[in-house]
Design a protein around this motif. Structure first.
Motif, PDB file in Angstrom:
ATOM      1  N   ARG A  77      -3.075  24.549 -30.207  1.00 59.83           N
ATOM      2  CA  ARG A  77      -2.370  25.793 -29.924  1.00 59.83           C
ATOM      3  C   ARG A  77      -2.713  26.910 -30.713  1.00 59.83           C
ATOM      4  N   GLU A  78      -2.755  26.500 -32.010  1.00 63.62           N
ATOM      5  CA  GLU A  78      -3.315  27.731 -33.071  1.00 63.62           C
ATOM      6  C   GLU A  78      -4.470  27.961 -32.650  1.00 63.62           C
ATOM      7  N   ARG A  79      -5.606  27.424 -32.385  1.00 61.85           N
ATOM      8  CA  ARG A  79      -6.987  27.706 -31.836  1.00 61.85           C
ATOM      9  C   ARG A  79      -6.997  28.368 -30.511  1.00 61.85           C
ATOM     10  N   ILE A  80      -5.917  28.169 -29.556  1.00 64.45           N
ATOM     11  CA  ILE A  80      -6.074  29.045 -28.271  1.00 64.45           C
ATOM     12  C   ILE A  80      -5.143  30.371 -28.621  1.00 64.45           C
ATOM     13  N   LEU A  81      -4.434  30.309 -29.431  1.00 63.17           N
ATOM     14  CA  LEU A  81      -3.686  31.664 -29.843  1.00 63.17           C
ATOM     15  C   LEU A  81      -4.614  32.633 -30.666  1.00 63.17           C
ATOM     16  N   ARG A  82      -5.715  32.006 -31.236  1.00 65.60           N
ATOM     17  CA  ARG A  82      -6.621  33.022 -31.930  1.00 65.60           C
ATOM     18  C   ARG A  82      -7.648  33.399 -30.996  1.00 65.60           C
ATOM     19  N   ARG A  83      -7.828  32.911 -29.744  1.00 64.50           N
ATOM     20  CA  ARG A  83      -8.556  33.487 -28.715  1.00 64.50           C
ATOM     21  C   ARG A  83      -8.172  35.020 -28.110  1.00 64.50           C
ATOM     22  N   PHE A  84      -6.958  35.026 -28.497  1.00 66.00           N
ATOM     23  CA  PHE A  84      -6.632  36.531 -27.935  1.00 66.00           C
ATOM     24  C   PHE A  84      -5.756  37.385 -28.701  1.00 66.00           C
ATOM     25  N   GLY A  85      -6.079  38.508 -28.343  1.00 67.91           N
ATOM     26  CA  GLY A  85      -5.236  39.651 -29.377  1.00 67.91           C
ATOM     27  C   GLY A  85      -4.359  40.458 -28.268  1.00 67.91           C
ATOM     28  N   VAL A  86      -2.943  40.759 -28.860  1.00 65.04           N
ATOM     29  CA  VAL A  86      -2.206  41.532 -27.975  1.00 65.04           C
ATOM     30  C   VAL A  86      -1.783  42.923 -28.529  1.00 65.04           C
ATOM     31  N   MET A  87      -1.713  43.824 -27.517  1.00 67.08           N
ATOM     32  CA  MET A  87      -1.099  45.111 -27.842  1.00 67.08           C
ATOM     33  C   MET A  87       0.231  45.305 -27.147  1.00 67.08           C
ATOM     34  N   TYR A  88       1.200  45.346 -27.769  1.00 65.95           N
ATOM     35  CA  TYR A  88       2.542  45.571 -27.297  1.00 65.95           C
ATOM     36  C   TYR A  88       2.752  47.170 -26.853  1.00 65.95           C
ATOM     37  N   GLN A  89       3.672  47.153 -25.604  1.00 71.08           N
ATOM     38  CA  GLN A  89       3.963  48.403 -25.221  1.00 71.08           C
ATOM     39  C   GLN A  89       4.304  49.386 -26.210  1.00 71.08           C
ATOM     40  N   SER A  90       5.017  49.342 -27.108  1.00 69.79           N
ATOM     41  CA  SER A  90       5.488  50.132 -28.225  1.00 69.79           C
ATOM     42  C   SER A  90       4.388  50.415 -29.374  1.00 69.79           C
ATOM     43  N   GLY A  91       3.255  49.559 -29.417  1.00 67.37           N
ATOM     44  CA  GLY A  91       2.249  49.484 -30.395  1.00 67.37           C
ATOM     45  C   GLY A  91       2.920  48.476 -31.184  1.00 67.37           C
ATOM     46  N   ALA A  92       4.207  48.724 -31.912  1.00 68.81           N
ATOM     47  CA  ALA A  92       4.647  47.453 -32.718  1.00 68.81           C
ATOM     48  C   ALA A  92       3.886  47.506 -33.954  1.00 68.81           C
ATOM     49  N   LEU A  93       3.567  48.692 -34.390  1.00 67.09           N
ATOM     50  CA  LEU A  93       2.973  48.842 -35.836  1.00 67.09           C
ATOM     51  C   LEU A  93       4.188  49.006 -36.711  1.00 67.09           C
ATOM     52  N   ALA A 153      -6.869  48.242 -32.282  1.00 70.72           N
ATOM     53  CA  ALA A 153      -7.846  48.113 -33.164  1.00 70.72           C
ATOM     54  C   ALA A 153      -7.144  46.726 -33.892  1.00 70.72           C
ATOM     55  N   ARG A 154      -6.017  46.586 -34.049  1.00 68.77           N
ATOM     56  CA  ARG A 154      -5.295  45.430 -34.920  1.00 68.77           C
ATOM     57  C   ARG A 154      -5.452  44.398 -33.902  1.00 68.77           C
ATOM     58  N   ALA A 155      -5.227  44.511 -32.665  1.00 68.80           N
ATOM     59  CA  ALA A 155      -5.352  43.375 -31.694  1.00 68.80           C
ATOM     60  C   ALA A 155      -6.505  42.672 -31.720  1.00 68.80           C
ATOM     61  N   MET A 156      -7.608  43.665 -31.871  1.00 72.29           N
ATOM     62  CA  MET A 156      -9.290  43.158 -31.898  1.00 72.29           C
ATOM     63  C   MET A 156      -9.542  42.594 -32.998  1.00 72.29           C
ATOM     64  N   VAL A 157      -8.820  42.897 -34.094  1.00 66.36           N
ATOM     65  CA  VAL A 157      -9.611  42.657 -35.618  1.00 66.36           C
ATOM     66  C   VAL A 157     -10.109  41.333 -35.840  1.00 66.36           C
ATOM     67  N   LEU A 158      -9.427  40.179 -35.254  1.00 69.09           N
ATOM     68  CA  LEU A 158      -9.674  38.809 -35.104  1.00 69.09           C
ATOM     69  C   LEU A 158     -11.141  38.438 -34.332  1.00 69.09           C
ATOM     70  N   ASP A 159     -11.468  39.473 -33.553  1.00 71.95           N
ATOM     71  CA  ASP A 159     -12.643  39.428 -32.447  1.00 71.95           C
ATOM     72  C   ASP A 159     -12.304  38.455 -31.447  1.00 71.95           C
ATOM     73  N   PRO A 160     -11.027  38.357 -30.742  1.00 71.60           N
ATOM     74  CA  PRO A 160     -10.735  37.537 -29.682  1.00 71.60           C
ATOM     75  C   PRO A 160     -11.520  37.673 -28.631  1.00 71.60           C
ATOM     76  N   ALA A 161     -11.602  36.588 -27.647  1.00 71.25           N
ATOM     77  CA  ALA A 161     -12.176  36.666 -26.320  1.00 71.25           C
ATOM     78  C   ALA A 161     -11.182  37.403 -25.394  1.00 71.25           C
TER      79      ALA A 161
END
Length: 254
Positions: A77-93, A153-161
């Motif tokens: 499950r952890e490996r699957i979670l690392r395959r994607f990044g998420v940007m939430y509607q509010s930005g959640a910064l 940018a934060r959602a992409m930082v781990l280079d998700p697919a």
């Protein structure tokens, strides 16, 4: 044969005993930009929350890169979670952290990179979204559109697919929204990312989507799949109303 990046089969989801979506089936190929759209209350956000694993479906299957996400646990499950990044509607910064610190955070939590490398990668991602000069700013010092870019940018930082974007244009003016649409297309084309966007903005759908999946509240499921142009010409009155922005009584005569 290469498995689709995302495959959803016979998905039923909701909250408690209340079913919101039923018999959901679709697949998304690598490198596609797919929008999930529909009117208010149709289940767009519900579907997204199930796709990213925030909720477990009542039944059905979600595959990410060929792996069963619903049944996965532990290391898989952890490996699957690392395959994607998420940007939430509010930005959640995080408001107390600078833009750079926000983007660095996933690398600090989930990578073995040293401090210098973390800083380099985070700044590279900020450059890709046009915010390299705003690294030291707090989120409150940024415009709404810039906050969305920082969240991407934060959602992409781990280079998700895969990149999931929840209503990226919400609350933005047309010019800022168009700039964000152009960024999403550029990321898909240059980075080769698969991008799933939840939105109801017609201009964004036309600008970014290779395909669109339309949900309907009363149908509790998918009523149309195709390119934006195909959906705009669809014969289903529910789809036509959405794309032509026509009130329901305009077509029914009531």
């Amino acid at each position: 044969m290469i498995a689709p990046t995302i495959r959803v089969e016979n998905l039923r989801c909701g909250y408690g005993k209340r079913v919101l979506l039923d018999d959901i089936n679709f697949s998304i190929e690598a490198g596609e930009v797919v929008t999930i759209l529909g009117g208010s209350g149709c289940g767009k956000s519900t579907l997204l929350k199930h796709l990213i694993g925030l909720y477990k479906p009542m039944s059905g299957r979600i595959e990410i890169g060929g792996d069963d996400f619903v049944g996965a646990s532990g290391a898989l499950r952890e490996r699957i979670l690392r395959r994607f990044g998420v940007m939430y509607q509010s930005g959640a910064l995080f408001g107390s952290m600078t833009v750079l610190e926000n983007v660095r955070l996933p690398l600090e939590s989930f990578s073995d990179l040293d401090e210098k490398s973390i800083d380099l990668v985070a700044r590279l991602k900020l450059r890709q979204v046009g915010l390299e000069d705003f690294a030291a700013f707090l989120p409150s010092e940024l415009s709404g559109g810039m906050q969305k870019r920082a969240a991407i940018a934060r959602a992409m930082v781990l280079d998700p697919a895969i990149l999931f974007l929840d209503e990226p244009s919400a609350g933005l003016d047309p010019v800022t929204s168009a700039g964000l649409d152009a960024l999403i297309r550029r990321l898909a084309e240059i980075q080769g990312m698969t991008i799933v966007v939840v939105t109801h903005e017609l201009a964004s759908i036309a600008a970014i989507a290779d395909r669109a999946i339309m949900l309907d509240r009363d149908a509790q499921g998918i009523i149309a799949v195709g390119t934006p142009a195909e959906l705009a010409e669809h014969t289903d009155p529910r789809v036509r109303r959405f794309f032509l922005r026509e009130p329901e009584n305009h077509l029914t005569g009531s």
